[in-house]
Scaffold this active site. Structure first.
Site, PDB file in Angstrom:
ATOM      1  N   ASP A  23       8.955  48.550  35.853  1.00  0.00           N
ATOM      2  CA  ASP A  23       8.606  47.724  33.853  1.00  0.00           C
ATOM      3  C   ASP A  23       9.039  49.670  34.028  1.00  0.00           C
ATOM      4  O   ASP A  23       8.568  50.128  32.401  1.00  0.00           O
ATOM      5  CB  ASP A  23       7.193  47.990  33.230  1.00  0.00           C
ATOM      6  CG  ASP A  23       6.273  48.379  33.749  1.00  0.00           C
ATOM      7  OD1 ASP A  23       6.299  49.452  34.707  1.00  0.00           O
ATOM      8  OD2 ASP A  23       4.751  48.190  33.337  1.00  0.00           O
ATOM      9  N   GLY A  55      26.296  72.725  17.349  1.00  0.00           N
ATOM     10  CA  GLY A  55      26.967  73.119  16.035  1.00  0.00           C
ATOM     11  C   GLY A  55      26.260  74.755  15.513  1.00  0.00           C
ATOM     12  O   GLY A  55      27.241  74.587  14.647  1.00  0.00           O
ATOM     13  N   LYS A 108      22.105  80.938   8.430  1.00  0.00           N
ATOM     14  CA  LYS A 108      22.454  79.333   8.499  1.00  0.00           C
ATOM     15  C   LYS A 108      21.442  78.551   7.667  1.00  0.00           C
ATOM     16  O   LYS A 108      20.394  78.737   7.263  1.00  0.00           O
ATOM     17  CB  LYS A 108      22.291  79.310  10.032  1.00  0.00           C
ATOM     18  CG  LYS A 108      22.400  77.700  10.249  1.00  0.00           C
ATOM     19  CD  LYS A 108      21.708  77.637  12.060  1.00  0.00           C
ATOM     20  CE  LYS A 108      20.390  77.507  12.219  1.00  0.00           C
ATOM     21  NZ  LYS A 108      20.148  77.123  13.983  1.00  0.00           N
TER      22      LYS A 108
END
Ligand code: R5P
Length: 310
Positions: A34, A223, A190
């Site tokens: 599991d 990015g 930014k």
């Protein structure tokens, strides 16, 4: 002393062990059906000074849980002291309530590591230095700066060099490297309209005719760097490269970097990289094994760690 590694960055752990001239101690980290994690330390650690290496990189939750369970196993095996060596400390970007009803996960993870039984933490380039204070145990935060700086000097020289902070939060880091190279700095203003996307608003500084190097702690989607490189070239930079301590590089970042205007991205091996990144034409990896090995040796000998950066 003994050095052990869980599964996130065995390559780096092996290199650190080589530098320390000792083998990695035997330990097995397995999964039950599991996916529960089970750890077996295969040699005696009673009374030993233990360093367990594990970056909480992708898959972050599995690697964090591995670390916690390893620390628990070491404590119960009567290790004298356990140092959690996290070349990359994940969850660090969640270091404050960015808006109402959000967690401070960096603090939670620090609590988990402490509660599991770590006596101290050794990490590198925390996203924000004050995360050290989230731990109520001694925490050494190393800097990749000297390693990055010497590589910049060797590969780019200092003529017309300008170091760029990709956001206001990175100015201190960027200035630290720039000062020692005798280079100027500029800053990218930014904004993040939403998590995972960034937008360049302005460049603060004159980058015309300059060889620009972006310095950041983390490259994740890429990015930030790709957007900054475009803006810098538009403003007259002659070329743009980037140096980042931690190559998180998720979700197609390697392709994004490859097809960008970045000449080169240099990262460290704080995070183990998949073949795609190793094969990327414009990504290069520097090793911080030597830095970590020296810090481990100093901690084991009760010597100053900050002296490494004098
Ligand atoms: C943010 O404050 C960090 O220093 C990095 O700039 C950020 O994590 C990079 O993210 P991405 O590569 O996704 O733009």
């Amino acid at each position: 002393m003994k050095i052990l590694s869980a599964n996130s960055n065995l390559n780096l752990a092996n290199k650190i062990a080589d530098k320390l001239d000792m083998p990695l101690s035997a330990m097995a980290v397995r999964r039950f059906a599991d996916k529960e994690i089970f750890v077996n330390i295969d040699e005696n650690v009673r009374g030993k000074d233990i360093f367990i290496v594990q970056s909480t990189s992708f898959p972050a939750n599995d690697h964090l849980m591995e670390l916690l369970i390893c620390i628990d196993a070491l404590r119960r095996a009567s290790a004298r002291r356990v140092t959690a060596v996290l070349p990359y400390f994940g969850y660090a970007r969640q270091d404050r309530k960015s808006e109402g009803r959000t967690p401070i996960s960096a603090k939670l993870v620090a609590n988990l590591i402490t509660t599991a039984g770590a006596d101290r933490v050794l990490t590198m380039d925390l996203h924000a230095g004050q995360i050290q204070g989230f731990f109520d145990i001694p925490t050494d935060n190393l800097f990749a700066g000297p390693v990055l700086r010497e590589d910049i000097r060797e590969n780019y020289g200092t003529d017309k060099l300008m170091l760029i902070s990709p956001d206001v939060g990175g100015v201190v880091r960027t200035r630290g490297i720039a000062m020692r190279l005798g280079a100027d700095i500029a800053i990218v203003d930014k904004r993040r309209p939403k998590p995972g996307t960034s937008k360049v608003m302005n460049i603060i500084g004159d980058v015309k005719g300059r060889k620009c190097i972006l310095v950041d702690d983390i490259v994740d989607s890429g990015g930030t760097l790709v957007g900054a490189a475009e803006a810098l070239l538009e403003q007259g930079a002659t070329e743009v490269s980037a140096y980042c301590s931690h190559g998180v590089l998720s979700n197609g970042a390697a392709d994004r970097i490859a097809s960008s205007q970045l000449k080169e991205l240099v990262i460290t091996d704080s995070i183990n990289q998949p073949q795609k990144v190793l094969d990327a034409p414009n990504i290069r990896i520097l090793s911080i094994a030597s830095l970590l090995a020296k810090a481990i040796r100093r901690i084991a000998n009760e010597e100053s760690v900050s002296a490494l950066f004098d």
